[in-house]
Design an enzyme around this catalytic site. Structure first.
Site, PDB file in Angstrom:
ATOM      1  N   ASN A   8       0.910  -1.166  -0.028  1.00  0.00           N
ATOM      2  CA  ASN A   8      -0.145   0.104   0.041  1.00  0.00           C
ATOM      3  C   ASN A   8       0.991   1.186  -0.217  1.00  0.00           C
ATOM      4  O   ASN A   8       1.440   1.752   1.111  1.00  0.00           O
ATOM      5  CB  ASN A   8      -0.818   0.017   1.186  1.00  0.00           C
ATOM      6  CG  ASN A   8      -1.718   1.181   1.265  1.00  0.00           C
ATOM      7  OD1 ASN A   8      -1.775   2.018   0.340  1.00  0.00           O
ATOM      8  ND2 ASN A   8      -2.428   1.507   2.328  1.00  0.00           N
ATOM      9  N   LYS A  10       0.279   4.277  -0.419  1.00  0.00           N
ATOM     10  CA  LYS A  10      -0.044   5.499  -0.367  1.00  0.00           C
ATOM     11  C   LYS A  10       0.036   6.658  -1.305  1.00  0.00           C
ATOM     12  O   LYS A  10       0.165   6.217  -2.304  1.00  0.00           O
ATOM     13  CB  LYS A  10      -0.159   5.713   1.226  1.00  0.00           C
ATOM     14  CG  LYS A  10      -0.237   4.503   2.093  1.00  0.00           C
ATOM     15  CD  LYS A  10      -0.234   4.950   3.321  1.00  0.00           C
ATOM     16  CE  LYS A  10      -0.465   3.546   4.446  1.00  0.00           C
ATOM     17  NZ  LYS A  10      -0.635   3.947   5.681  1.00  0.00           N
ATOM     18  N   HIS A  88      -9.877   1.743   3.937  1.00  0.00           N
ATOM     19  CA  HIS A  88      -8.670   1.813   4.791  1.00  0.00           C
ATOM     20  C   HIS A  88      -8.966   2.750   5.903  1.00  0.00           C
ATOM     21  O   HIS A  88      -9.749   3.851   5.841  1.00  0.00           O
ATOM     22  CB  HIS A  88      -7.582   2.403   4.035  1.00  0.00           C
ATOM     23  CG  HIS A  88      -6.197   2.561   4.638  1.00  0.00           C
ATOM     24  ND1 HIS A  88      -5.905   3.301   5.478  1.00  0.00           N
ATOM     25  CD2 HIS A  88      -5.372   1.468   4.542  1.00  0.00           C
ATOM     26  CE1 HIS A  88      -4.759   3.229   5.816  1.00  0.00           C
ATOM     27  NE2 HIS A  88      -4.371   1.998   5.343  1.00  0.00           N
ATOM     28  N   GLU A  90      -7.287   5.308   6.896  1.00  0.00           N
ATOM     29  CA  GLU A  90      -7.046   6.712   6.455  1.00  0.00           C
ATOM     30  C   GLU A  90      -8.451   7.446   5.845  1.00  0.00           C
ATOM     31  O   GLU A  90      -8.537   8.605   5.813  1.00  0.00           O
ATOM     32  CB  GLU A  90      -5.782   6.734   5.870  1.00  0.00           C
ATOM     33  CG  GLU A  90      -4.705   6.919   6.779  1.00  0.00           C
ATOM     34  CD  GLU A  90      -3.444   6.203   6.085  1.00  0.00           C
ATOM     35  OE1 GLU A  90      -3.430   5.903   4.730  1.00  0.00           O
ATOM     36  OE2 GLU A  90      -2.674   5.787   6.608  1.00  0.00           O
ATOM     37  N   GLU A 160      -6.279  -4.276  10.326  1.00  0.00           N
ATOM     38  CA  GLU A 160      -5.301  -3.433  10.584  1.00  0.00           C
ATOM     39  C   GLU A 160      -5.931  -2.719  11.849  1.00  0.00           C
ATOM     40  O   GLU A 160      -6.576  -1.549  11.616  1.00  0.00           O
ATOM     41  CB  GLU A 160      -5.132  -2.357   9.208  1.00  0.00           C
ATOM     42  CG  GLU A 160      -5.013  -3.188   7.949  1.00  0.00           C
ATOM     43  CD  GLU A 160      -4.221  -1.917   7.294  1.00  0.00           C
ATOM     44  OE1 GLU A 160      -2.852  -2.221   6.825  1.00  0.00           O
ATOM     45  OE2 GLU A 160      -4.773  -0.971   7.096  1.00  0.00           O
ATOM     46  N   GLY A 166       1.435   2.723  10.888  1.00  0.00           N
ATOM     47  CA  GLY A 166       2.268   3.896  10.753  1.00  0.00           C
ATOM     48  C   GLY A 166       3.000   4.480  12.297  1.00  0.00           C
ATOM     49  O   GLY A 166       3.584   5.317  12.208  1.00  0.00           O
ATOM     50  N   SER A 202       2.491  -1.528  10.627  1.00  0.00           N
ATOM     51  CA  SER A 202       3.964  -1.512  10.938  1.00  0.00           C
ATOM     52  C   SER A 202       4.650  -2.906  10.826  1.00  0.00           C
ATOM     53  O   SER A 202       5.489  -3.187  11.594  1.00  0.00           O
ATOM     54  CB  SER A 202       3.830  -1.404  12.514  1.00  0.00           C
ATOM     55  OG  SER A 202       3.452   0.186  12.814  1.00  0.00           O
TER      56      SER A 202
HETATM   57  P1  PGA Z   1       1.896   0.817   7.575  1.00  0.00           P
HETATM   58  O1  PGA Z   1       0.641   1.000   7.006  1.00  0.00           O
HETATM   59  O2  PGA Z   1       2.627  -0.283   7.338  1.00  0.00           O
HETATM   60  O3  PGA Z   1       2.728   1.947   7.255  1.00  0.00           O
HETATM   61  O4  PGA Z   1       1.636   0.736   9.304  1.00  0.00           O
HETATM   62  C1  PGA Z   1      -0.126  -0.121   6.790  1.00  0.00           C
HETATM   63  C2  PGA Z   1      -1.376   0.307   6.022  1.00  0.00           C
HETATM   64  O5  PGA Z   1      -1.668   1.346   6.330  1.00  0.00           O
HETATM   65  O6  PGA Z   1      -1.985  -0.476   5.303  1.00  0.00           O
END
Ligand code: PGA
Length: 239
Positions: A8, A10, A88, A90, A160, A166, A202
């Site tokens: 992903n 982003k 997601h 976000e 998640e 993150g 993460s």
């Molecule tokens: P991350 O994000 O691996 O940076 O924690 C995972 C995600 O948002 O799908």
């Protein structure tokens, strides 16, 4: 058993940076796992190789029409995109997507033979106000209701926990394995579907060895660490 590994990416990288990323990926990727790359919409057509499939990071809740800035499931299908991340955290937190919107997105994906990678996961507040299990059950039942079994078989779930995205913090391997078992059990009892479930939050080259052997985990959704091509390839190699 093969794992599903989703990058992903982003809103990362410019055209020049993505060109370098693709060159290294196409040259060096060598794995039996199923690799799925989710770059920004504009870069999707640049990812062309029989070593991986592509995934959008989002899709419109609308089928077609005058929706400036939106990209439809039919348009994604027309450029051979096989997966789309939906729901997601976000998108839920920053862009205020609710269950009804996410349900529409899942519907358009399924109607266009795109597998939605449906993200679910509790945040700290939800952890306190109800149990993680109660929260996940409600979310799963709301998002997957009303689809025929044949369509639901194309859904992938990504667990998640919002507090792990993150942050560098993850649940323990045992917690992840148990929660994913629980998610599979809900989907099996409610819809009679044997769903694949990924873990995301993460994951990096240092901790992947703790998680890669978990029995119930079908793969990983990797954010930050997937945007560094060397680290991403190293994670895949370890899996
Ligand atoms: P991350 O994000 O691996 O940076 O924690 C995972 C995600 O948002 O799908």
């Amino acid at each position: 058993m093969n794992k599903i590994i989703v990058a992903n990416m982003k809103m990362s990288m410019t055209l020049k940076e993505i060109g370098y990323y693709i060159k290294v990926l196409n040259d060096k990727l060598d794995t039996d796992n199923d690799v799925i790359i989710a770059p920004s919409f504009i870069f999707l057509p640049y990812f062309k190789s029989d070593k991986y499939l592509t995934c959008a990071q989002d899709v419109s809740e609308y089928e077609s029409g005058p929706y400036t800035g939106e990209v439809s499931a039919l348009q994604l299908k027309s450029i051979n995109v096989k997966y789309t991340i939906v729901g997601h955290s976000e998108r839920r937190n920053i862009f205020h997507e609710n269950s009804a919107i996410i349900h529409n997105k899942i519907k358009h994906c399924l109607d266009n033979d795109i597998s939605p990678i449906v993200c679910i996961g509790e945040d700290k507040k939800e952890r306190i106000s109800m149990t993680t299990e109660q929260f996940l059950r409600r979310d799963i039942l709301e998002l997957l209701q009303d689809f025929p079994k044949e369509q639901l078989e194309n859904v992938i779930i990504a667990y998640e926990p919002k507090w792990a995205i993150g942050t560098g913090i993850t649940p323990t391997p045992k917690e992840i394995d148990e929660t994913i078992f629980f998610i599979k059990d809900i989907v099996e009892s409610a819809f009679k579907v044997d769903v694949k479930v990924l873990y995301g939050g993460s994951i990096n080259k240092e901790n992947i060895s703790d998680f890669k052997k978990l029995k119930n985990v079908d793969g990983f959704l990797i954010g930050g660490s997937s945007t560094d091509i060397d680290e991403f390839l190293e994670i895949i190699e370890q899996i």
